[in-house]
Enzyme design. Structure first.
Site: not given
Ligand SMILES: NC(=O)c1ccc[n+]([C@@H]2O[C@H](COP(=O)([O-])OP(=O)(O)OC[C@H]3O[C@@H](n4cnc5c(N)ncnc54)[C@H](OP(=O)(O)O)[C@@H]3O)[C@@H](O)[C@H]2O)c1
Length: 251
Positions: A171, A158
């Site tokens: 985070y 990130s």
């Molecule tokens: N979106 C951005 O702008 C951004 C930027 C930088 C980095 N990232 C990184 O990219 C990755 C994906 O993020 P995203 O944006 O796609 O977020 P998201 O839509 O919130 O997805 C997160 C995923 O992680 C799962 N998760 C959360 N807690 C969990 C647990 N206790 N056990 C098992 N699964 C769990 C969620 O499952 P549920 O749906 O069942 O809760 C969901 O499938 C993450 O590592 C995030 O830090 C994202």
């Protein structure tokens, strides 16, 4: 230093043919899209996540598109016991014998807050889900990755991992920790296994997590998870086989 993927990268349609890839957080956001994309390029994907309904929906989308049938592995990374991770590896070994890819994507953000008021429960939860769980999955699955003749492990970085930023608390620390873990793995396995270990910093992407962090922004201006898939394919597939220990930026 962040690395870029080749400009206008065009993955071959069968880039991941015959590969078995574990994707964590495969029910939503970037993880769900990566799972569908890997399946569309020939991989058998193990969909790991905590919300079965979401995993089933991704499963149905993959099967309905006539891509290799995935497997569903429900697990809550917050509450799972250490032994659950070794059971996961045992089950993968029984079903698939080895593992060619591992995308550590699942993470939580919870609230942004200053250190002085930081909630200790949130700190512990984020350490568990975002950092300890990827360590345990890697630890349990290493023997299976070693059996592959070209394995790629991807950690999710990130922008707040590269330099600490106010209010991002646990985070930011867990994301910096993941990059460090990625480099430790890369350094330890280089030269005597065919395992590559890299991170991807996806940048700002239109998902639920981004909305949580920036509720007031115009999300329609952000890239979608689909837009960033060339990077996820490049780092997972053999086109990046000369790279390990790198943090790839999607930008
Ligand atoms: N979106 C951005 O702008 C951004 C930027 C930088 C980095 N990232 C990184 O990219 C990755 C994906 O993020 P995203 O944006 O796609 O977020 P998201 O839509 O919130 O997805 C997160 C995923 O992680 C799962 N998760 C959360 N807690 C969990 C647990 N206790 N056990 C098992 N699964 C769990 C969620 O499952 P549920 O749906 O069942 O809760 C969901 O499938 C993450 O590592 C995030 O830090 C994202």
């Amino acid at each position: 230093m962040l690395k870029s993927i080749p400009k206008n990268y065009q993955p071959s349609p069968d880039l991941l043919q015959g590969k078995t890839i574990l994707v964590t957080g495969a029910g939503d956001g970037i993880g769900a899209t990566a799972a569908r994309t890997y399946a569309a390029h020939g991989a058998t994907v193990i969909l790991l996540g905590r919300t079965v309904k979401k995993l089933e929906s991704v499963y149905d989308q993959i099967v309905n598109a006539d891509h290799p049938e995935p497997a569903i592995y429900p697990i809550d990374l917050e509450g799972a016991k250490d032994s659950d991770y070794y059971d996961l590896a045992d089950n993968i070994e029984k079903e698939f014998s080895c593992l060619d890819g591992l995308l550590h994507n699942a993470a939580r953000l919870d609230s942004l807050m200053p250190l002085e008021q930081y909630d200790l429960k949130i700190w512990a939860r984020l350490m568990q889900v975002n950092l300890t769980a990827p360590f345990l999955i890697t630890h349990a699955c290493l023997p299976l990755l070693k059996k592959s003749d070209d394995a790629s492990v991807i950690f999710t970085s990130s922008g707040v991992a590269h330099h600490g930023r106010a209010y991002w608390g646990a985070y930011g620390v867990t994301k910096a920790g993941c990059d460090n873990l990625m480099q430790i793995l890369a350094d330890e396995v280089e030269n005597h296994t065919s395992i590559r270990s890299n991170s991807i910093d996806p940048g700002a992407v239109r998902t639920r997590m981004r909305r949580l962090a920036y509720p007031a922004e115009d999300a329609s201006l952000l890239p979608t998870p689909e837009d960033i898939m060339p990077a996820y394919l490049y780092v997972m597939g053999s086109d990046s086989k000369d790279f390990t220990g790198e943090i790839f930026s999607v930008k």
